[in-house]
Structures are given as structure tokens and as C-alpha cells.
Scaffold this active site. Structure first.
Site, mmCIF file in Angstrom:
data_model
loop_
_atom_site.group_PDB
_atom_site.id
_atom_site.type_symbol
_atom_site.label_atom_id
_atom_site.label_comp_id
_atom_site.label_asym_id
_atom_site.label_seq_id
_atom_site.Cartn_x
_atom_site.Cartn_y
_atom_site.Cartn_z
ATOM 1 C CE LYS A 40 -4.351 2.085 0.560
ATOM 2 N NZ LYS A 40 -5.499 1.645 -0.139
ATOM 3 N NE ARG A 205 -23.639 -6.237 2.548
ATOM 4 C CZ ARG A 205 -24.633 -5.512 3.809
ATOM 5 N NH1 ARG A 205 -25.833 -5.114 3.248
ATOM 6 N NH2 ARG A 205 -24.364 -4.440 4.625
#
Length: 223
Positions: A40, A205
Site C-alpha cells: 500500500k 456481499r
């Protein structure tokens, strides 16, 4: 500067499930015996822990990759406010370049997954965006499409921008971070017809990234 087997995860917007899908991909790679690293390069939105700022997305990448590297190696630029990175950098009078972030990418892993911030063209400084980090790494792109109203336009515009940058869309994931959108199958079919890269999975989901692994078809990423 580019490394082999480096993929850059971007999204059609912020909050589309980039970290969730990145975590699932890293876990899938580990099941194939690959040494992994999740990177990241810049994160805006952090909290103090043990005297240092940490970002939840970066922590998830560390856990998913099973890495023992130092936090700073995985997330070299971490900013406290959850705002656009270039604005957060301006608040602390700091300049960060795409080359700097690309050069900081950890090396030595068989599979490297880099997660951007927000969408594809989120500004990094006055002239560069996160897309320039991907280009500097010569990484292939995985696009996470949040399946909701407006996703067709967002996905196609992002894919065009990726192609215009001379980069390859390795594939895309249809992710449903919320309730299923109306005509979900029809929207996915439209994306299959119009996006250059293959669909890597349709993810409903879910609560945990590890549960998404079975919904992904990623064999070609490491074959």
C-alpha cells in the site's frame, strides 16, 4: 524498475472493496504456495498504534500476505486524515512522487499485489496520479468494479484510462459491497462484452475476504 508478477489493484471509486478483493487474491496466491507481498504505497486515513500511525487497509494486506516485513515496508506513506492523498500531503508540506513510491515497493516475493488509493486517477502531487505509480512499476492492472448504479460508466472510463496509459487490464472483479443491484446479471454481461480483460470473479456481499476466494478464478495470474 518494473518487477515480474506485479499486479496493481484499482477501483471504479473509493469504497468499492479494493482491499477486500486484494486480501482475497493474496490468500488465493498463498494457497498455491507463492510467497506474497501486499503493498500500500500511500494511505490516507490512519490511527495511532504503539506510537505510530497505521492504516487498516495496509494491516489487512499484511495479514492476507502472511508477511513478516515491517509495517513501513508495506505502507511507506501513511497520513492521518481520511481525505485525498495529495491534500493530506499538502497539510504536512510533503511532496511524494510516483517514482519514490515505486522504488519503495518490496522485492523478492513471487507474487506482489499493490493497492492504490481511491480510483485510478487520484492525484498524488501537482502533476502525477496513482496511475503513475502503476506505470513506474510496469504492473498489470486488476479493476474492482462496485456493482451499483453508474458502474458501467465508471468501469468503462477507468478501462479506457488504463489503456491510454499503455498499461494492461489483466482482469476485473464484479464486487457487490452492498445489496445486489437491480439487473445484476445483465450489467455484468455488459461489462464482459465491453471490457478488454477477463472477469476474474463475481463476488456477492460477504463479511470476510477469505470467503471471497472461492468466487475468484485467478489461475492465469500465477500459471
Amino acid at each position: 524498475m518494473g518487477q515480474d508478477n506485479v499486479y496493481f489493484v484499482t477501483g471504479t471509486d473509493t469504497g468499492v472493496g479494493k482491499t477486500f478483493i486484494a486480501g482475497a487474491i493474496l490468500r488465493a496466491a498463498r494457497t498455491h504456495g507463492l510467497t506474497c507481498v501486499g503493498y500500500k504505497p500511500i494511505a490516507a486515513g490512519a490511527t495511532p498504534r504503539d506510537g505510530a500511525l497505521v492504516n487498516e487497509d495496509a494491516l489487512e494486506l499484511i495479514e492476507a500476505a502472511g508477511t513478516e516485513r515491517d509495517y513501513a515496508d508495506i505502507n511507506p506513506v501513511v497520513l492521518r486524515p481520511a481525505i485525498a492523498p495529495h491534500i493530506a500531503l499538502g497539510q504536512v508540506d510533503r511532496l511524494v512522487t510516483a517514482r519514490e513510491l515505486a522504488e519503495a515497493c518490496p522485492k523478492g516475493a513471487a507474487f506482489t499485489l499493490v493497492e492504490g488509493a481511491g480510483g485510478w486517477l487520484v492525484p498524488l502531487n501537482e502533476r502525477e496520479t496513482l496511475a503513475d505509480v502503476c506505470a513506474a512499476l510496469s504492473a498489470k492492472v486488476i479493476l474492482v468494479v462496485a456493482m451499483k448504479l453508474g458502474c458501467l460508466n465508471h468501469a468503462l472510463l477507468t478501462a479506457d484510462a488504463i489503456e491510454s496509459a499503455g498499461l494492461k487490464l489483466a482482469g476485473w472483479v464484479a464486487n457487490s459491497p452492498g445489496d445486489p443491484m437491480p439487473f445484476l446479471a445483465e450489467n455484468i454481461d455488459t461489462l464482459r462484452q465491453r471490457l478488454a480483460g477477463p472477469c476474474l470473479g463475481v463476488v456477492p456481499r460477504l463479511d470476510r475476504p477469505e470467503d471471497a476466494v472461492t468466487y475468484l478464478d485467478l489461475e492465469f495470474l500465477w500459471d
